[in-house]
Design an enzyme around this catalytic site. Structure first.
Site, PDB file in Angstrom:
ATOM      1  N   CYS A   1      56.426  20.595  65.928  1.00 17.16           N
ATOM      2  CA  CYS A   1      55.146  20.947  66.533  1.00 17.16           C
ATOM      3  C   CYS A   1      54.617  19.706  67.221  1.00 17.16           C
ATOM      4  O   CYS A   1      54.544  18.634  66.606  1.00 17.16           O
ATOM      5  CB  CYS A   1      54.154  21.445  65.490  1.00 17.16           C
ATOM      6  SG  CYS A   1      52.538  21.827  66.178  1.00 17.16           S
ATOM      7  N   GLN A  60      39.120  12.031  59.453  1.00 14.26           N
ATOM      8  CA  GLN A  60      39.302  12.695  60.737  1.00 14.26           C
ATOM      9  C   GLN A  60      40.783  12.707  61.127  1.00 14.26           C
ATOM     10  O   GLN A  60      41.465  11.685  61.033  1.00 14.26           O
ATOM     11  CB  GLN A  60      38.489  11.999  61.822  1.00 14.26           C
ATOM     12  CG  GLN A  60      36.981  12.096  61.648  1.00 14.26           C
ATOM     13  CD  GLN A  60      36.442  13.489  61.993  1.00 14.26           C
ATOM     14  OE1 GLN A  60      37.183  14.398  62.338  1.00 14.26           O
ATOM     15  NE2 GLN A  60      35.132  13.640  61.894  1.00 14.26           N
ATOM     16  N   TYR A  74      27.322  13.227  53.338  1.00 17.92           N
ATOM     17  CA  TYR A  74      28.696  13.713  53.557  1.00 17.92           C
ATOM     18  C   TYR A  74      29.577  12.550  54.024  1.00 17.92           C
ATOM     19  O   TYR A  74      30.292  12.638  55.023  1.00 17.92           O
ATOM     20  CB  TYR A  74      28.729  14.852  54.578  1.00 17.92           C
ATOM     21  CG  TYR A  74      27.765  15.973  54.301  1.00 17.92           C
ATOM     22  CD1 TYR A  74      28.125  17.044  53.480  1.00 17.92           C
ATOM     23  CD2 TYR A  74      26.472  15.953  54.844  1.00 17.92           C
ATOM     24  CE1 TYR A  74      27.220  18.064  53.216  1.00 17.92           C
ATOM     25  CE2 TYR A  74      25.564  16.974  54.580  1.00 17.92           C
ATOM     26  CZ  TYR A  74      25.952  18.033  53.771  1.00 17.92           C
ATOM     27  OH  TYR A  74      25.062  19.040  53.515  1.00 17.92           O
ATOM     28  N   GLU A 131      28.431  11.723  48.709  1.00  9.99           N
ATOM     29  CA  GLU A 131      29.577  12.624  48.879  1.00  9.99           C
ATOM     30  C   GLU A 131      29.811  13.369  47.565  1.00  9.99           C
ATOM     31  O   GLU A 131      29.620  12.804  46.485  1.00  9.99           O
ATOM     32  CB  GLU A 131      30.825  11.813  49.252  1.00  9.99           C
ATOM     33  CG  GLU A 131      32.134  12.560  49.231  1.00  9.99           C
ATOM     34  CD  GLU A 131      32.164  13.714  50.227  1.00  9.99           C
ATOM     35  OE1 GLU A 131      32.551  14.823  49.809  1.00  9.99           O
ATOM     36  OE2 GLU A 131      31.811  13.497  51.396  1.00  9.99           O
ATOM     37  N   ASP A 164      27.379  14.234  58.594  1.00  6.10           N
ATOM     38  CA  ASP A 164      28.643  14.732  59.147  1.00  6.10           C
ATOM     39  C   ASP A 164      29.124  15.855  58.231  1.00  6.10           C
ATOM     40  O   ASP A 164      30.103  15.710  57.502  1.00  6.10           O
ATOM     41  CB  ASP A 164      29.666  13.600  59.220  1.00  6.10           C
ATOM     42  CG  ASP A 164      30.958  14.033  59.913  1.00  6.10           C
ATOM     43  OD1 ASP A 164      31.008  15.171  60.430  1.00  6.10           O
ATOM     44  OD2 ASP A 164      31.917  13.234  59.920  1.00  6.10           O
ATOM     45  N   CYS A 203      31.055  19.658  63.930  1.00  6.95           N
ATOM     46  CA  CYS A 203      32.313  20.244  64.405  1.00  6.95           C
ATOM     47  C   CYS A 203      32.136  21.708  64.774  1.00  6.95           C
ATOM     48  O   CYS A 203      33.117  22.393  65.067  1.00  6.95           O
ATOM     49  CB  CYS A 203      33.406  20.089  63.347  1.00  6.95           C
ATOM     50  SG  CYS A 203      33.041  20.877  61.765  1.00  6.95           S
TER      51      CYS A 203
END
Length: 469
Positions: free
Chosen positions: A176, A299, A328, A349, A397, A424
Site C-alpha cells: 500500500c 500523529q 488531550y 490525558e 487536540d 480532525c
C-alpha cells in the site's frame, strides 16, 4: 489483441497529454504548493482527473478491480517493479496508486482536499455563524509512505489487508503506497508465520480463532515496532513469530503480543507481552525526542505534524511569560513544543501509558517547566478551574468526537485569553465553536493542513479569543 492494446494505449497517452492543458485548480485560497486559478468549472477538474487516472493505468498496463474502496491492481508498480496487489482506499487515499503518485498526486491530493474538506469546513463554520476565512491550506511535500503507524486487520480466512468499505470483509494486500514498506513487509511476515505453523485467525462472528490485527509503528530512522493482537494470552510458536518478523524487517526493535479477548471493534486490549526486543519506539518530532508505546496517540504523518504544531504555536503567540494548559496531550508532543516558548505548561490525558511516556519525554528533553496529569479532560479541567488555575492559553487536540460541553464550560470558566483548537473533524469543530460563542469566545483565525495526502480529511488549527461582549 496486442494491436488493440497498443492502439488503446496510444489513444490514452494522447488523452493524458491533452489533459495536462485542462485547468486543475479551484478558486480557493493560496497554498504553499501553488496558487489556485479563478473561476474554474468543477466538471473540468473532474474530467481531467478521470482522464489522467484511467489513461495512466492503461499506459502502465494495469488491470484494476475496485472492491468497495480497495482497488486491486495487477501488474504495475512505478516504484520498484514489484506488483502492487492493493492499496488502502478507505479514506479516499484510493488514487495514491500506480503511476499517479509519480505523475502529480500532490495536485490530486490538493484538489480532493479542497473540493471536499475545505468546503465542508467553511460551510460548517458559517452555518454556526462563524464568519471566518481559512487563511491557507498547507499541502504535503511527500504524499507517499507517510503513515508511521499501520493497522492491518486479519480476516477469518487468514487474509491480512484492509476492510472493504462499510463491511468487515478483509481484502488482502501486499503493498500500500501510503503505508511504509517496513509495515507492509511486517504484515506479510506475520501472514507467512500463520500459514507455516497453521495459526488460526480470529473469526468475529464466532469469537474463536487467535490472530486479530497486526499493528506496526515506524520511526524517522526506519526502525519499527510490531504488535500482534490475539484473542487470548499466548499463541503457539511465539519465538518463530519474532524470528519471521525480524528476518523480514531487520530494523525491528521489538515484537509484542497484545491480548484482546473482547468482542467488538476495539483493536487493542490492555495486556502486552514482549516477545523480542523492547516494548517502545523512539522518534524525533519538532527537534524533540519522544518515546512511543503501542497504544499512545501520535500523529501518523510526522512531517505534516510538524507543520501543524508550528501553526498551533504561531496562533498561541507565546512570549515566555504565559501559563498554558494542554488538554488531550497524549505523549506530550504539543505540550513540550509549547514548553519551549512558555513559562509553564500543564498537560492532561486519559491514557495512563501516554502520561508515563509524556513525563519521561519531558525528562529526556531536559524540559523542567512541564507537568502532566492523568484523567478525563472534563474532570481535570474542572479540578484545575476549582483550584484557581488561570491559564493564559488553552490548547485542545481532541478525538473526532470533539469537546464535551463540560470541557468547554470549564475552559471558559478559567478565562484564558486564547483557545487554540486543533481539530480532525470540521463538524465537531463547528459545533464546538458555536458552543464557545455564548461563553465569550470567537474564532478569529483558522488554517487547514493536509495531514493525510490523497484524502478529503481536514486537519484544522482554529484560534478563538476572548471578547467581553
Amino acid at each position: 489483441m496486442d494491436f488493440w492494446c497498443h492502439f488503446c494505449r496510444q489513444i490514452c497517452t494522447k488523452l493524458y497529454n491533452s489533459a495536462q492543458n485542462l485547468p486543475i485548480s479551484l478558486a480557493k485560497p493560496t497554498t504553499k504548493r501553488g496558487t489556485f486559478a479563478q473561476n474554474v468549472p468543477r466538471h473540468w477538474i473532474i474530467l481531467r482527473l478521470k482522464i489522467r487516472f484511467i489513461s495512466l493505468l492503461f499506459c502502465l498496463g494495469a488491470q484494476v478491480q475496485v472492491d468497495g474502496r480497495v482497488a486491486v491492481i495487477e501488474g504495475v508498480d512505478h516504484l520498484n517493479g514489484a506488483p502492487v496487489q492493493a492499496c488502502d482506499l478507505r479514506a479516499g487515499a484510493a488514487l495514491v496508486i500506480a503511476g499517479l503518485a509519480a505523475q502529480g498526486v500532490t495536485q490530486l491530493s490538493q484538489v480532493q482536499f479542497i473540493e471536499r474538506g475545505y468546503e465542508d469546513l467553511v460551510g460548517k463554520l458559517r452555518a454556526v455563524g462563524a464568519d471566518i476565512r481559512v487563511e491557507e491550506i498547507l499541502g504535503a511535500k511527500n504524499p507517499l509512505h507517510y503513515r508511521n503507524k499501520s493497522q492491518y486487520p486479519v480476516g477469518a480466512d487468514g487474509s491480512i489487508g484492509f476492510f472493504q468499505a462499510r463491511t468487515h470483509k478483509v481484502v488482502p494486500i501486499r503493498r500500500c503506497l501510503i503505508q511504509t514498506e517496513a509495515a507492509d513487509r511486517t504484515a506479510q511476515a506475520v501472514g507467512e508465520w500463520m500459514r507455516r505453523y497453521k495459526i488460526s485467525a480470529y473469526d468475529e462472528t464466532t469469537g474463536k480463532g487467535l490472530v486479530r490485527h497486526v499493528c506496526v509503528r515506524v520511526n524517522r530512522k526506519g526502525e519499527s515496532l510490531c504488535c500482534v493482537v490475539v484473542n487470548g494470552n499466548k499463541v503457539p510458536r511465539e519465538p518463530e513469530l519474532a524470528a519471521y518478523v525480524t528476518a523480514a524487517v531487520p530494523h525491528t526493535v521489538g515484537v509484542l503480543l497484545n491480548s484482546n479477548t473482547r468482542r467488538g471493534n476495539v483493536v487493542l486490549g490492555d495486556k502486552y507481552r514482549t516477545l523480542f526486543g523492547r516494548n517502545y519506539l523512539m522518534d524525533t518530532l519538532c527537534g524533540l525526542e519522544f518515546k512511543l508505546s503501542m497504544p499512545s496517540f501520535y500523529q501518523v504523518n510526522r512531517d505534516q505534524a510538524e507543520v501543524l504544531y508550528g501553526k498551533a504555536l504561531e496562533f498561541a503567540g507565546l512570549t515566555g511569560n504565559e501559563t498554558v494548559l494542554d488538554l488531550y496531550c497524549g505523549i506530550g508532543t504539543i505540550t513540550l513544543c509549547l514548553a519551549k516558548a512558555a513559562k509553564r505548561v500543564i498537560g492532561a490525558e486519559i491514557v495512563p501509558p501516554a502520561i508515563r511516556d509524556a513525563k519521561e519525554n519531558a525528562l529526556r528533553n531536559h524540559i523542567e517547566n512541564a507537568e502532566f496529569f492523568c484523567g478525563d479532560a472534563a474532570d481535570i479541567a474542572a479540578k484545575l478551574e476549582s483550584d484557581g488555575l488561570r491559564p493564559d492559553v488553552v490548547t485542545v487536540d481532541p478525538p473526532r468526537k470533539g469537546l464535551a460541553p463540560e470541557v468547554i464550560a470549564s475552559v471558559a470558566a478559567m478565562g484564558p485569553e486564547k483557545v487554540v483548537y486543533v481539530s480532525c473533524d470540521p463538524a465537531t469543530l463547528a459545533r464546538d465553536v458555536a458552543r464557545f460563542a455564548p461563553l465569550g469566545y470567537r474564532p478569529v483565525r483558522a488554517c487547514a493542513v493536509d495531514l493525510f495526502p490523497g484524502t478529503a480529511n481536514v486537519e484544522t488549527v482554529c484560534l478563538l479569543t476572548k471578547h467581553p461582549d
